[in-house]
Scaffold this motif. Structure first.
Motif, PDB file in Angstrom:
ATOM      1  N   ARG A  74       0.756  -1.133   0.179  1.00 30.65           N
ATOM      2  CA  ARG A  74      -0.001  -0.165   0.015  1.00 30.65           C
ATOM      3  C   ARG A  74       0.732   1.468   0.032  1.00 30.65           C
ATOM      4  NH1 ARG A  74      -5.625  -0.277   3.246  1.00 30.65           N
ATOM      5  NH2 ARG A  74      -6.458  -1.943   2.037  1.00 30.65           N
ATOM      6  N   PRO A  75       0.239   2.315  -0.665  1.00 32.63           N
ATOM      7  CA  PRO A  75       1.113   3.417  -0.377  1.00 32.63           C
ATOM      8  C   PRO A  75       1.004   4.000   1.052  1.00 32.63           C
ATOM      9  CG  PRO A  75      -1.256   4.003  -1.485  1.00 32.63           C
ATOM     10  CD  PRO A  75      -0.954   2.461  -1.444  1.00 32.63           C
ATOM     11  N   VAL A  76       1.889   4.809   1.394  1.00 29.67           N
ATOM     12  CA  VAL A  76       2.228   5.080   2.739  1.00 29.67           C
ATOM     13  C   VAL A  76       2.008   6.468   3.028  1.00 29.67           C
ATOM     14  CG1 VAL A  76       4.646   4.525   2.588  1.00 29.67           C
ATOM     15  CG2 VAL A  76       3.608   4.531   4.752  1.00 29.67           C
ATOM     16  N   PHE A  77       1.312   6.836   4.146  1.00 35.12           N
ATOM     17  CA  PHE A  77       1.404   8.264   4.668  1.00 35.12           C
ATOM     18  C   PHE A  77       2.126   8.341   5.720  1.00 35.12           C
ATOM     19  CE2 PHE A  77      -0.741  11.655   7.067  1.00 35.12           C
ATOM     20  CZ  PHE A  77      -0.093  12.848   6.527  1.00 35.12           C
ATOM     21  N   VAL A  78       3.237   9.033   5.930  1.00 33.81           N
ATOM     22  CA  VAL A  78       4.002   9.189   7.115  1.00 33.81           C
ATOM     23  C   VAL A  78       3.692  10.712   8.075  1.00 33.81           C
ATOM     24  CG1 VAL A  78       6.471   9.158   8.391  1.00 33.81           C
ATOM     25  CG2 VAL A  78       5.826   8.128   6.009  1.00 33.81           C
ATOM     26  N   PHE A  79       2.994  10.346   9.067  1.00 38.70           N
ATOM     27  CA  PHE A  79       2.534  11.441   9.913  1.00 38.70           C
ATOM     28  C   PHE A  79       3.568  11.951  10.992  1.00 38.70           C
ATOM     29  CE2 PHE A  79       0.114  13.648  13.032  1.00 38.70           C
ATOM     30  CZ  PHE A  79      -0.280  14.827  12.402  1.00 38.70           C
ATOM     31  N   LEU A  80       4.231  12.856  10.867  1.00 41.22           N
ATOM     32  CA  LEU A  80       5.001  13.407  11.978  1.00 41.22           C
ATOM     33  C   LEU A  80       4.312  14.380  12.834  1.00 41.22           C
ATOM     34  CD1 LEU A  80       7.833  14.365   9.412  1.00 41.22           C
ATOM     35  CD2 LEU A  80       7.505  12.103  10.659  1.00 41.22           C
ATOM     36  N   SER A  89       3.236  12.521  20.948  1.00 47.06           N
ATOM     37  CA  SER A  89       3.611  11.052  20.662  1.00 47.06           C
ATOM     38  C   SER A  89       2.897  10.472  19.739  1.00 47.06           C
ATOM     39  CB  SER A  89       3.559  10.430  22.156  1.00 47.06           C
ATOM     40  OG  SER A  89       2.278   9.929  22.181  1.00 47.06           O
ATOM     41  N   ARG A  90       3.306   9.306  19.239  1.00 47.64           N
ATOM     42  CA  ARG A  90       2.798   8.597  18.179  1.00 47.64           C
ATOM     43  C   ARG A  90       1.294   8.200  18.492  1.00 47.64           C
ATOM     44  NH1 ARG A  90       6.150   4.580  20.175  1.00 47.64           N
ATOM     45  NH2 ARG A  90       5.125   2.391  20.237  1.00 47.64           N
ATOM     46  N   ASP A  91       1.373   7.812  19.911  1.00 50.01           N
ATOM     47  CA  ASP A  91      -0.072   7.366  20.465  1.00 50.01           C
ATOM     48  C   ASP A  91      -1.259   8.018  20.439  1.00 50.01           C
ATOM     49  OD1 ASP A  91       1.461   4.996  21.548  1.00 50.01           O
ATOM     50  OD2 ASP A  91       1.902   6.146  23.530  1.00 50.01           O
ATOM     51  N   VAL A 109       3.423   6.323  11.849  1.00 55.25           N
ATOM     52  CA  VAL A 109       3.592   7.321  12.716  1.00 55.25           C
ATOM     53  C   VAL A 109       4.630   7.027  13.429  1.00 55.25           C
ATOM     54  CG1 VAL A 109       2.250   8.896  14.411  1.00 55.25           C
ATOM     55  CG2 VAL A 109       0.941   7.427  12.894  1.00 55.25           C
ATOM     56  N   PRO A 110       5.754   7.705  13.250  1.00 50.73           N
ATOM     57  CA  PRO A 110       7.060   7.621  14.245  1.00 50.73           C
ATOM     58  C   PRO A 110       6.921   8.466  15.528  1.00 50.73           C
ATOM     59  CG  PRO A 110       7.398   8.488  12.035  1.00 50.73           C
ATOM     60  CD  PRO A 110       6.003   8.656  12.285  1.00 50.73           C
ATOM     61  N   ASP A 111       7.398   7.777  16.355  1.00 42.04           N
ATOM     62  CA  ASP A 111       7.903   8.834  17.613  1.00 42.04           C
ATOM     63  C   ASP A 111       9.489   9.386  17.207  1.00 42.04           C
ATOM     64  OD1 ASP A 111       6.008   8.992  19.471  1.00 42.04           O
ATOM     65  OD2 ASP A 111       6.496   7.246  20.552  1.00 42.04           O
ATOM     66  N   TYR A 112       9.634  10.623  18.101  1.00 39.79           N
ATOM     67  CA  TYR A 112      11.191  11.018  18.144  1.00 39.79           C
ATOM     68  C   TYR A 112      11.346  11.530  19.377  1.00 39.79           C
ATOM     69  CZ  TYR A 112       8.449  15.365  16.844  1.00 39.79           C
ATOM     70  OH  TYR A 112       7.613  16.329  16.642  1.00 39.79           O
ATOM     71  N   THR A 113      12.689  11.336  19.733  1.00 40.13           N
ATOM     72  CA  THR A 113      12.942  11.983  21.013  1.00 40.13           C
ATOM     73  C   THR A 113      12.586  13.564  21.291  1.00 40.13           C
ATOM     74  OG1 THR A 113      14.645  10.115  21.248  1.00 40.13           O
ATOM     75  CG2 THR A 113      14.754  11.734  23.022  1.00 40.13           C
ATOM     76  N   VAL A 124      15.596  15.736  13.976  1.00 43.77           N
ATOM     77  CA  VAL A 124      15.637  15.552  12.305  1.00 43.77           C
ATOM     78  C   VAL A 124      16.262  14.257  11.866  1.00 43.77           C
ATOM     79  CG1 VAL A 124      16.665  16.782  10.269  1.00 43.77           C
ATOM     80  CG2 VAL A 124      15.416  18.059  12.165  1.00 43.77           C
ATOM     81  N   ARG A 125      17.476  13.902  12.626  1.00 39.57           N
ATOM     82  CA  ARG A 125      18.037  12.943  11.911  1.00 39.57           C
ATOM     83  C   ARG A 125      17.074  11.520  12.313  1.00 39.57           C
ATOM     84  NH1 ARG A 125      20.032   8.218  13.549  1.00 39.57           N
ATOM     85  NH2 ARG A 125      19.373   8.554  15.821  1.00 39.57           N
ATOM     86  N   GLN A 126      16.470  11.511  13.146  1.00 42.12           N
ATOM     87  CA  GLN A 126      15.584  10.175  13.596  1.00 42.12           C
ATOM     88  C   GLN A 126      14.406  10.353  12.669  1.00 42.12           C
ATOM     89  OE1 GLN A 126      14.216  10.604  17.813  1.00 42.12           O
ATOM     90  NE2 GLN A 126      16.459  10.592  18.341  1.00 42.12           N
ATOM     91  N   VAL A 127      13.910  11.464  12.480  1.00 38.80           N
ATOM     92  CA  VAL A 127      12.566  11.541  11.370  1.00 38.80           C
ATOM     93  C   VAL A 127      13.180  10.953  10.081  1.00 38.80           C
ATOM     94  CG1 VAL A 127      11.286  12.917   9.968  1.00 38.80           C
ATOM     95  CG2 VAL A 127      11.298  13.274  12.491  1.00 38.80           C
TER      96      VAL A 127
END
Length: 286
Positions: A74-80, A89-91, A109-113, A124-127
């Motif tokens: 599937r195509p993917v939507f990455v939400f920051l 947070s991602r939750d 949906v990623p978390d980042y520190t 930015v590096r984590q994203v």
């Protein structure tokens, strides 16, 4: 010179009015918005197929959730998520996952520190590492690495911009067009004003570092299609940021959403019939 930037002539109080959207909303409305993020995210992912809690970055141990997988890739939507790099947070950030699933799209949906535990450079590096993970491992989780669209709200809009610009893809072994399209919502593209508002107590930027972390000041050989979304009742600083960067980017449209504010405009991602939801689907289906 980096010391001079649009708005640098404003007083600290004027900058706070332009960028302190929590104060503009008021504590009661802000609390209702945060509860809505939480409740709608919980409902959206209840029973939804997916792969939550995957470590995408060994260095930080940060995790992401994959929601809405199905037959084939599937195509993917990455939400920051937003939160001025220091909250959320991602939750509480997957409220669009069910609506996109019903349209044949997966959501990541990623978390980042959060700051101040992590510098903005590290965030930015984590994203960018999360996007690299999708490109390398997405197929194993039902994601099409050739159809990645990135979006985010507020601070997440800034991070979306940092995924749109060039110079970071090749060192990670990624194609320059790994991000096929983007939707920054109430984004920040020149973050030098942040050096003079309350947020800087957490992100601790000087003007030179802020300039180096500003998408509007960075090169982009490949300009992906984009929809720049901002709310009619947004903070004036956020409105001006999108109005300025959209024509500079030159490969996208500006969508000013009537009747919405900084915090609820992003919720329209959950409704494919809304102007925001329709614009996102248009990017995903290009």
């Amino acid at each position: 010179m980096v010391e001079e930037w649009p708005g640098s002539e404003l007083s600290d109080e004027e900058l706070d009015v332009a960028y302190n959207v929590r104060r503009k909303a008021g504590e009661e409305l802000f609390a209702r918005h945060m509860a809505r993020y939480r409740d709608e995210s919980a409902r959206a992912v209840a029973g939804l197929p997916g792969h939550p809690g995957i470590v995408y970055d060994e260095a930080s141990g940060e995790r992401l959730d994959v929601w809405g997988t199905g037959e084939g890739l599937r195509p993917v939507f990455v939400f920051l998520h937003g939160g001025y790099w220091m909250a959320l947070s991602r939750d509480v950030s997957s409220f669009m996952a069910r609506g996109l699933y019903e349209q044949g799209v997966a959501t990541v949906v990623p978390d980042y520190t959060l700051a101040p535990r992590a510098s903005l450079e590290e965030i930015v590096r984590q994203v960018r590492a999360s996007i690299a993970w999708i490109h390398r491992h997405g197929r194993e989780h039902g994601l099409d690495p050739a159809r990645i669209v990135v979006g985010g709200s507020s601070a997440g809009g800034h991070l979306t911009g940092m995924a749109m610009v060039g110079g970071w893809q090749e060192p990670l072994g990624l194609p320059g067009d790994v991000v096929k399209a983007a939707m920054p919502i109430s984004g920040l593209f020149d973050i030098r004003p942040i050096t003079r508002v309350y947020v800087n107590e957490a992100v601790r930027l000087d003007v030179e570092r802020a300039a180096a972390l500003s998408p509007a000041l960075l090169p982009a050989e490949y300009r992906c299609p984009a929809a720049f979304v901002v709310a009619e009742n947004d903070g004036e600083g956020f409105l001006e940021q999108s109005r300025s960067f959209q024509p500079q980017w030159g490969a996208g449209e500006l969508l000013v959403v009537p009747g919405r504010d900084h915090f609820d405009v992003v919720c329209d991602l959950a409704d494919p019939a809304s102007p925001v939801g329709a614009a996102l689907l248009g990017l995903l289906r290009r």
